[in-house]
Design a protein around this motif. Structure first.
Motif, short mmCIF file in Angstrom:
data_model
loop_
_atom_site.label_atom_id
_atom_site.label_comp_id
_atom_site.label_asym_id
_atom_site.label_seq_id
_atom_site.Cartn_x
_atom_site.Cartn_y
_atom_site.Cartn_z
N ALA A 1 -3.96 -8.66 6.33
CA ALA A 1 -4.58 -7.92 5.23
C ALA A 1 -4.95 -8.88 4.12
N THR A 2 -5.98 -8.49 3.35
CA THR A 2 -6.34 -9.23 2.15
C THR A 2 -5.46 -8.77 0.99
N LEU A 3 -5.47 -9.54 -0.07
CA LEU A 3 -4.73 -9.15 -1.27
C LEU A 3 -5.25 -7.82 -1.81
N GLU A 4 -6.56 -7.64 -1.77
CA GLU A 4 -7.15 -6.39 -2.26
C GLU A 4 -6.62 -5.20 -1.47
N ALA A 5 -6.53 -5.34 -0.13
CA ALA A 5 -6.05 -4.25 0.70
C ALA A 5 -4.57 -3.96 0.44
N VAL A 6 -3.77 -5.02 0.28
CA VAL A 6 -2.34 -4.83 0.00
C VAL A 6 -2.17 -4.07 -1.31
N GLU A 7 -2.91 -4.48 -2.30
CA GLU A 7 -2.79 -3.84 -3.60
C GLU A 7 -3.23 -2.38 -3.55
N ALA A 8 -4.29 -2.08 -2.79
CA ALA A 8 -4.82 -0.72 -2.74
C ALA A 8 -3.96 0.21 -1.91
N ILE A 9 -3.30 -0.31 -0.87
CA ILE A 9 -2.62 0.56 0.10
C ILE A 9 -1.11 0.62 -0.14
N CYS A 10 -0.51 -0.50 -0.50
CA CYS A 10 0.95 -0.57 -0.54
C CYS A 10 1.55 -0.01 -1.83
N GLY A 11 0.73 0.29 -2.82
CA GLY A 11 1.25 0.91 -4.04
C GLY A 11 2.09 0.00 -4.89
N LEU A 12 1.88 -1.30 -4.75
CA LEU A 12 2.63 -2.27 -5.57
C LEU A 12 1.64 -3.02 -6.44
N PRO A 13 1.63 -2.77 -7.76
CA PRO A 13 0.67 -3.48 -8.63
C PRO A 13 1.01 -4.97 -8.71
N TYR A 14 -0.02 -5.78 -8.73
CA TYR A 14 0.13 -7.24 -8.86
C TYR A 14 1.13 -7.77 -7.83
N PRO A 15 0.83 -7.62 -6.53
CA PRO A 15 1.80 -8.05 -5.51
C PRO A 15 1.76 -9.54 -5.20
N GLU A 16 0.98 -10.33 -5.97
CA GLU A 16 0.79 -11.73 -5.61
C GLU A 16 2.09 -12.50 -5.51
N ASP A 17 3.00 -12.31 -6.48
CA ASP A 17 4.23 -13.10 -6.50
C ASP A 17 5.13 -12.76 -5.32
N VAL A 18 5.24 -11.49 -5.00
CA VAL A 18 6.10 -11.10 -3.88
C VAL A 18 5.49 -11.60 -2.56
N LEU A 19 4.18 -11.51 -2.44
CA LEU A 19 3.53 -12.04 -1.25
C LEU A 19 3.76 -13.54 -1.12
N ALA A 20 3.64 -14.25 -2.23
CA ALA A 20 3.86 -15.70 -2.20
C ALA A 20 5.28 -16.01 -1.77
N SER A 21 6.24 -15.23 -2.24
CA SER A 21 7.62 -15.45 -1.86
C SER A 21 7.83 -15.21 -0.37
N LEU A 22 7.21 -14.16 0.17
CA LEU A 22 7.33 -13.89 1.60
C LEU A 22 6.68 -14.98 2.44
N VAL A 23 5.60 -15.57 1.92
CA VAL A 23 4.97 -16.70 2.61
C VAL A 23 5.91 -17.90 2.60
N GLU A 24 6.48 -18.20 1.43
CA GLU A 24 7.37 -19.35 1.32
C GLU A 24 8.59 -19.22 2.23
N LYS A 25 9.02 -17.98 2.47
CA LYS A 25 10.20 -17.76 3.32
C LYS A 25 9.82 -17.51 4.78
N SER A 26 8.57 -17.85 5.12
CA SER A 26 8.08 -17.79 6.51
C SER A 26 8.09 -16.39 7.08
N PHE A 27 8.05 -15.37 6.21
CA PHE A 27 7.93 -14.01 6.70
C PHE A 27 6.47 -13.61 6.86
N LEU A 28 5.61 -14.28 6.15
CA LEU A 28 4.17 -14.05 6.26
C LEU A 28 3.48 -15.38 6.47
N GLU A 29 2.31 -15.33 7.13
CA GLU A 29 1.41 -16.47 7.18
C GLU A 29 0.20 -16.12 6.31
N VAL A 30 -0.36 -17.11 5.65
CA VAL A 30 -1.55 -16.87 4.85
C VAL A 30 -2.61 -17.88 5.25
#
Length: 1015
Positions: free
Chosen positions: A508-537
Motif C-alpha cells: 500500500a501507499t502512504l495515502e492508502a494507509v492513511e485513508a483506510i486504516c484510520g490512523l492520522p499521520y501514520p508515517e512514524d509508525v510505518l517507519a518504525s515497522l520498517v526499521e523492525k523488519s515487519f514491513l518492506e518499503v
C-alpha cells in the motif's frame, strides 16, 4: 537439449524427457560429437572412434548411414550439420555436462585462488554433482579423453576439499579423503589435506601417522621422498602448529543463494568498514549469512545474544565467547572494562547475532568497542539497525525465486533422496515469501507429504510448519515462534497498525494507509515497522510479507475476512474488520474509476503502472464486493476490464466474472448496462460454447442507446465474439462524440474493408484512426493502427516503410507492456523479414511472439507464431521441422471465430511442405481441406491465400494464372515479393505469352469465392 557423458550417455529434451539415441554404435557416435559439441569433428576422427585404427572397408559410407539415423533420432531437438571435413553437433557446449563441469571447475579454482572460499566450494560442488559414474562408458576406446576427465574430476574434488578446509571443515572430510586416497595412493595433495582435516578435528597423532603412511607409499612405489610442502606441514604439526580453528558454529547443511549479499559483506569488510549490520525479517537467514561471511576471515568470535534477557549481560557474553575467564586471584572489575582491555590490541571480527531485543544496549557496547579497539570489526544481525555512526546496513530480504527453489530442492533431497523438481515448488516458495526458514521447514514435511499436499495446506502454514530442528533454539524451531519473537518486540500502537495493514494485498501507499486504516499521520509508525523488519518499503509502497501478514491477521477479530485468501462468503454478523474492508473496497473503487479515462489518453503509462502496483488490492476489493454489493462490484469490474485487456491478464479473470454474473442475475442493474456487458465479455472463455450468454449481452447492447461511458466495449466485444453485429449507425451512436471511440470504429471499418478485399479503402480508415489516436495520445490505439498500415506498405513492396511503421508500433506496445499487441506486431514484422529472405531474424521474432502469447494465455496467437516458425523453416529448406511446427500450431488453435484463418494457413503450410518434398497428391489434399474451411472465415483473405497455394500445384500454366488472378481479386490487390507466390507467377509467365497470361489472370479476377472453394 541436455547431454550427459559423465556417466552412461544421457540425452534429454529441454522439458526433461529422455531420448534414446539407439544402440551401442549410435551412442558411441553421439559421445564423440559431444566431446566437441558446437565444433567440427573430422570424419577420420569419427571413424577411428567407432572402428579403431583398422577401419573396415566402406567405413565412410557406414558413418554416413549412422549420422542419418542419429539425425532422425535427435530431430527436431538437435541438429547434426555436415561441414567441410566432417560433422558438427549444433549444440552449445554448456548443454553437455562434461563442458559445464570443466567451466565450473575453472571458475571454482579461480575463486579459490582469490580467497573466496564460499563461492569456490559452491561452484565445485555444483561441478562434481554432474558426475553420475565413470566418464564416457559408451566410448570404450577413448582412453585419453576418459583419463583427462577423470584427472579433472580428482583435481576438482581436491579443490573443493581445500575450500572446505579453509571454511573451518575438518573431521567430516576425513572419510571422503580416506576413500580418495584408496583410489589415488600417490596423491601428496590428498595426504596433506587428510593431515590437516585430522588435526582440525583434534586428532594430531593420526595426522602425523598419515605422513608416515605417505612416506612409506612414495618410497615403495616411486623410490622418492615426500615433497618439501608435505614435509613442511609435517614439521608444523610436530611443533603443535596449524591454523587456529575459527570460533563459528559448524553448519550441517549446504549454504544456498545469497551470493550478492556475501559479495557485498566481503567488499565492505575489505574496504575497512568496521560495523556491518545484517537486517531483515525473522527467518530470512541473517545468522547463516553472517556465519558464511565470517568464515572467510581469520580471527573470528561468534556471540549469540538471543538467550540474554538483560543488556548488561552482553559484555560478559562476549568475554565468554572469547574464552576470557576470571581467575581466583583476579581483582573484581567491570565486565565492560575487562572486555575493552581484552580486545584493545587484537585484530578480530566480532559477530553479534540477534541484537534486536537488546538493541540499545548492544549499540552502546559496539560503540565503545569500535571507539576503543581499533583492530575490532563488528558484523551484527538484527531486525532493526543499531543506529551508530559509521554503521553500514546490508538488508537480507527474502530469497528470489530461483535460489529459493534451489534451497527447497536441496533440503527436500535430504529427507527424500532422489526428489526432483516439481511443478508446485515455485508456488510453495512464493507462498512462503522466499523465507529460508519457512522453506526449510516446508521441505522437511516432504517426509510424509507429497508436494501437492504440502502446497494445498499452506493456508494453515503456522500449524503445518510446526516441527523444526530440535537442536535449534526454540524461537527457530517453528514458523510461529520466529514471527512471535518479532511481534513481541512491537509496542501496542505498532501492533495495532500491523493488524490493520493486513487488509492490503500486495502492499500500500502512504495515502492508502492513511485513508483506510484510520490512523492520522501514520508515517512514524510505518517507519518504525520498517526499521523492525515487519514491513518492506520500496518506491513509496509498504509491503508486509505474507507470512507476517497471516500472523498479524490472527490478532484481528474476523481475520477470515482479511486479505487475498479471505472467505468470499459474507460474515454472519458484523465484525470489527467489516468497516476496514469496506473502506478498503471504497478506496480502490474510487481509484479504478479515476484511472479509467486516463487509460485511453496521454497518461496511459503512469496509470497503468499505478493500477499494476495495486492489482492485488483491486482484486481483493472486487472479491469483497462481489458477495456484498454487486452494484459496486460491477462498477469496479467496468474500468478494470480495459486495464486487464491492456496488460494481457483478462483471461485470468474468467472465473471471477462468471461468479459475479451468478450474483447479478440475468439482467443488468439499471444504469450499469455497460458494466454488465463487460462482465459478460470477461466471462467468455474463448471456446465458443457460451451462445446464450453472448445473446443475452448482445440484447442489452442492442437496446442501449449510448453514448458509451466505457467505449472500449466496442473492441472487447469484437475480439471476444466477432465483428460488430449491429448497424454502423448504432455503432456511431454508441461512440458519440468521443474522439477515441470514433478512431476505434475506424479501426473496425478498416479491418472489415480489408476482409472484404478493399485494401485501399482499409488503408484510409487505418490512417484516419491513427490520426485520431495521435490526438488522444493513446499508445495502444496508435500501435493497433500501425500494424495494419505496416502490412499495407509491405503489400505494395515498400518493406522499409513497413518496418518503420511496425517499429514505431512496437515501441508503444513495449512501453505499455502489452503482450498480445507486442506479439501481433512481432509476427507482422517477422513476416516482412521472411519475405525479404531473412528467415533467421524472422524465426527469432516468431519465437518471441510465441513466448509472449503463451505467457498471456492466448493459444491462437501462440499458434499463429508457431505457424510462422513453420513458414520460416520451410522457406529455409527444413521441411521436417516445418511440418512439426504446422502440426503443433493446428493443435493450439482454439475454437473461436478468428481461429478459422489461422487454421487455414496451417493447412496451407502443410500442403506447401508436402509439395516441397515432392508429394503433390498430399499437397492437394491439404489445399482442398483449407479451401473447404476458408469459406467459413470472416472474409475472403483466407480464400485468396488458398487460391495462391492451389496455383503452386496447378496442372497447367493457364490454371495457375487463373488462380493467381482470383487471389488478387479476392484480396483487392497483390502482395509484392511473396516468396511463395513470386516463383509460381514467374513460372506461369515463362510458359505463356504475355497476352495469354493476362487473359487467364483477368478471368480469375472475376471468379467468386464459391468458385475458388470448388476448385
Amino acid at each position: 537439449m541436455r547431454f550427459g557423458i559423465l556417466g552412461p550417455l544421457d540425452v534429454r529434451t529441454d522439458d526433461g524427457t529422455p531420448l534414446d539415441p539407439g544402440g551401442p554404435r549410435p551412442r558411441a557416435l553421439l559421445s564423440l560429437l559431444l566431446l566437441d559439441a558446437g565444433h567440427p569433428v573430422s570424419t577420420q576422427r569419427l571413424i577411428e572412434g567407432l572402428y579403431g585404427a583398422e577401419a573396415p572397408a566402406g567405413a565412410a559410407n557406414a558413418l554416413q548411414s549412422q549420422i542419418s539415423r542419429l539425425r532422425r533420432r535427435l530431430a527436431p531437438h538437435a541438429e547434426i550439420e555436415a561441414v567441410a571435413a566432417g560433422y558438427r553437433l549444433a549444440a552449445p557446449s554448456d548443454s553437455v555436462d562434461a563442458h559445464r563441469f570443466e567451466q565450473l571447475s575453472r571458475d571454482g579454482r579461480a575463486a579459490l585462488a582469490a580467497g573466496d572460499h564460499t563461492r569456490a566450494a559452491m561452484l565445485l560442488r555444483e561441478a562434481l554433482a554432474l558426475w553420475r559414474g565413470p566418464a564416457l562408458p559408451d566410448l570404450p576406446d577413448a582412453h585419453a579423453d576418459t583419463m583427462r576427465l577423470a584427472e579433472l574430476g580428482l583435481a576438482a574434488a581436491a579443490d573443493r576439499i581445500e575450500a572446505d578446509l579453509a571454511l573451518g571443515g575438518g573431521p567430516e572430510l576425513v572419510p571422503e579423503l580416506r576413500a580418495l586416497l584408496a583410489e589415488h595412493p600417490l596423491s601428496e595433495r590428498l595426504y596433506g589435506q587428510l593431515m590437516r582435516a585430522l588435526h582440525a578435528g583434534g586428532r594430531p597423532a593420526e595426522a602425523l601417522g598419515v605422513y608416515e603412511q605417505a612416506r612409506r607409499t612414495l618410497a615403495d612405489e616411486l623410490g622418492a621422498d615426500p615433497s618439501p610442502e608435505l614435509a613442511a606441514l609435517h614439521l608444523e604439526l610436530l611443533r603443535g602448529g596449524g591454523s587456529e580453528r575459527q570460533r563459528l558454529p559448524v553448519q550441517l547443511t549446504r549454504f544456498v543463494g545469497r551470493e550478492s549479499e556475501l559479495d557485498r559483506i566481503a567488499s565492505l569488510l575489505a574496504q575497512g568498514t568496521r560495523l556491518v549490520t545484517l537486517t531483515g525479517p525473522g527467518g530470512a537467514g541473517k545468522t547463516r549469512l553472517a556465519i558464511e561471511a565470517a568464515g572467510q576471515h581469520a580471527g573470528v568470535c561468534f556471540v549469540e545474544l538471543a538467550p540474554l534477557t538483560d543488556g548488561a549481560q552482553i559484555p560478559y557474553a562476549v568475554l565468554t565467547a572469547l574464552g576470557v575467564r576470571e581467575g581466583l586471584r583476579t581483582p573484581a572489575t567491570d565486565s565492560t572494562d575487562r572486555l575493552l582491555a581484552a580486545l584493545e590490541d587484537r585484530e578480530l571480527l566480532l559477530v553479534l547475532d540477534n541484537c534486536e531485543h537488546l538493541v540499545e544496549e548492544a549499540a552502546r557496547t559496539v560503540s565503545l568497542l569500535l571507539g576503543t579497539c581499533p583492530g575490532v570489526r563488528v558484523l551484527a544481525t538484527s531486525r532493526e539497525s543499531l543506529q551508530i555512526t559509521g554503521e553500514v546496513l546490508v538488508p537480507v530480504p527474502p530469497l528470489p525465486p530461483e535460489p529459493a527453489e534451489r534451497l527447497f530442492l536441496d533440503r527436500a533431497r535430504a529427507v527424500r533422496p532422489g526428489f526432483e523438481a516439481h511443478a508446485r515448488v515455485p508456488g510453495i516458495c512464493a507462498a512462503l515469501d522466499g523465507l529460508p526458514l519457512a522453506i526449510e521447514l516446508a521441505a522437511a514435511r516432504l517426509r510424509t507429504l507429497t508436494p501437492d499436499e504440502l502446497a494445498d495446506r499452506l493456508d494453515d502454514r503456522f500449524r503445518l510448519l510446526s516441527r523444526g530442528d530440535r537442536s535449534k533454539a526454540p524461537r527457530h524451531r517453528t514458523l510461529r515462534a520466529v514471527v512471535e519473537w518479532s511481534w513481541d518486540l512491537l509496542d501496542e500502537e505498532e501492533q495495532e497498525l500491523a493488524r490493520r495493514l493486513t487488509v492490503f494485498s500486495g502492499g500500500a501507499t502512504l495515502e492508502a494507509v492513511e485513508a483506510i486504516c484510520g490512523l492520522p499521520y501514520p508515517e512514524d509508525v510505518l517507519a518504525s515497522l520498517v526499521e523492525k523488519s515487519f514491513l518492506e518499503v520500496s518506491a513509496g509502497r509498504y509491503r508486509m510479507l505474507e507470512t507476517i501478514r497471516a500472523f498479524a491477521a490472527e490478532g484481528l477479530e474476523g481475520a477470515g475476512d482479511v486479505g487475498a485468501a479471505a472467505d468470499p462468503r459474507p460474515a454472519r454478523g458484523p465484525t470489527p474488520t467489516a468497516p476496514l474492508k469496506t473502506a478498503h473496497a471504497s478506496y480502490f473503487l474510487r481509484l479504478a474509476e479515476e484511472a479509467e479515462p486516463h487509460l485511453r489518453g496521454g497518461g496511459q503509462l503512469a496509470w497503468l503502472d499505478r493500477l499494476a502496483a495495486e492489482q492485488g488490492n483491486l482484486d481483493a476489493a472486487l472479491r469483497y464486493l462481489m458477495h456484498r454489493d454487486t452494484h459496486r462490484a460491477l462498477r469496479l469490474m467496468g474500468p478494470l476490464s480495459w486495464f486487464w485487456r491492456l496488460r494481457g491478464v483478462h483471461g485470468e479473470r474468467v472465473a471471477t466474472a462468471r461468479e459475479l454474473l451468478g450474483e447479478v442475475g440475468d439482467a443488468p442493474p439499471p444504469g450499469l448496462e455497460e458494466e454488465y456487458v463487460l462482465c459478460v465479455i470477461n466471462a467468455l472463455s474463448g471456446t465458443g460454447d457460451e451462445p446464450e450468454l453472448v445473446a443475452r449481452a448482445a440484447a442489452v447492447l442492442h437496446a442501449y442507446r449510448g453514448p458509451l461511458r466505457l467505449p472500449y466495449i466496442l473492441v472487447m466485444w469484437a475480439v471476444a465474439t466477432g465483428p460488430w453485429p449491429d448497424t454502423e449507425a448504432h455503432a456511431l451512436a454508441l461512440a458519440g462524440d468521443s474522439r477515441w471511440a470514433r478512431a476505434l470504429l475506424d479501426v473496425g471499418l478498416g479491418f472489415r474493408t480489408q476482409f472484404e478485399g478493399r485494401p485501399a479503402e482499409a488503408e484510409q480508415y487505418f490512417s484516419r484512426a491513427l490520426a485520431g489516436f495521435r490526438v488522444t495520445g493513446d499508445r495502444w490505439g496508435q500501435a493497433n493502427c500501425l500494424d495494419p498500415l505496416g502490412m499495407c506498405a509491405h503489400a505494395r513492396g515498400d518493406s522499409e516503410r513497413a518496418l518503420e511503421l511496425l517499429d514505431e508500433g512496437l515501441s508503444y506496445t513495449r512501453e505499455l507492456a502489452a503482450p498480445e499487441e507486442t506479439a501481433d506486431l512481432l509476427r507482422t514484422r517477422a513476416t516482412v523479414l521472411m519475405h525479404k529472405g531473412d528467415t533467421t531474424a524472422a524465426a527469432a521474432h516468431f519465437e518471441e511472439a510465441m513466448a509472449l502469447a503463451r505467457g498471456a494465455g492466448l493459444p491462437d496467437k501462440a499458434a499463429a507464431a508457431r505457424r510462422g516458425l513453420g513458414d520460416a523453416a520451410r522457406l529455409s529448406g527444413d521441411t521436417a521441422r516445418a511440418r512439426v511446427h504446422y502440426e503443433n500450431a493446428l493443435q493450439e488453435c482454439a475454437a473461436n471465430w478468428f481461429s478459422v484463418g489461422e487454421t487455414v494457413r496451417c493447412l496451407l503450410g502443410l500442403g506447401r511442405t508436402a509439395a516441397a518434398e515432392g508429394d503433390t497428391d498430399e499437397a492437394l489434399d491439404w489445399f482442398r481441406q483449407a479451401a473447404e474451411l476458408a469459406v467459413e472465415g470472416p472474409g475472403d483473405l483466407e480464400l485468396a491465400d488458398t487460391a495462391e497455394a492451389l496455383a503452386s500445384t496447378a496442372g497447367s500454366p493457364e490454371r495457375a494464372a487463373v488462380l493467381l488472378g482470383a487471389a488478387t481479386g479476392l484480396r483487392g490487390g497483390r502482395i509484392e515479393n511473396n516468396p511463395d507466390v513470386a516463383p509460381v507467377e514467374a513460372k506461369a509467365r515463362a510458359n505463356l505469352s504475355p497476352e495469354a497470361f493476362e487473359q487467364s489472370f483477368e478471368q480469375g479476377r472475376k471468379l467468386r469465392s464459391a468458385a475458388i472453394s470448388e476448385r
